[in-house]
Design an enzyme around this catalytic site. Sequence first.
Site: not given
Length: 282
Positions: A47, A52, A77, A110, A231, A234
């Site tokens: 995802d 991002y 998104k 989003h 989701i 890390s």
Amino acid sequence: MAPSVPQLTFNNGVTVPQLGFGVWQVGDDEVVPAVETALEAGYRHIDTAAIYGNEAGVGRAIAQSGIARDDLFVTTKLWNAEQGYDSTLRAFDASLERLGLERVDLYLIHWPVPAAGAYVDTYKAFEKIYADGRARAIGVSNFQPHHLRHLLEQTSVVPAVNQVELHPFFQQADLRAVDAQHGIVTEAYSPLSSGKGVIDDPAVRALAQAHGKTPAQVVLRWHVQLGNLVIPKSVTPERIRENIDVFDFELSDADMAQVAGLDRADGRVGADPDVMNVGAPA
């Protein structure tokens, strides 16, 4: 041996691994080894999002993995500033180019950004993308019940997914009920409360000790048993592997009730979807 992740089925028949790998706040270079580790650990659902800034890195990791495209589920998104019919189509093309893919499996709005008044026209562009086969499913993120109802009145394709902040301190039961009423899968981001302390809660820690699991694994198992798409994120290899290792134990009804009791009126960590504006951070 990698865990076998259950599949959820969307309202259009498309299936998705119930537990995926989120890459929010992971840089474009750092995301490559993180996604590689996730894929090696057994994740098949990634995802990302335009805002991002790591779609290209995600695409590189996918290309280098050698895993068949049909065995992967990729979500991205549309960012707020690109809402509107024509701008959505252009933004989608740009996302595909950065990802190096011919299609995505799920494309999400989003945020609703209600002050802009553009999410209905935006979703109509999503419907065209879906009709053209360039996204196997379309949906929304951060939509509250009133946003959903307005969208459903104005459009024809029911969203497959509503991705929202959701964790034991902020359980969104009313929203999950509305999603379920319309056959929309609820997807949980910040499933561990983004450091707000859910994994340090005494009840969660006691359940972890009782099951021989970590607090994070207990919370992720709670999501799975609720039926959420989830989701976790890390960049630490050990935690990436730990987060998918939640399918060899089960919480009892009493355990689930204990976690349900952690809901808080002030539990939200992220932004309020009703006031989120066009330029605000993700």
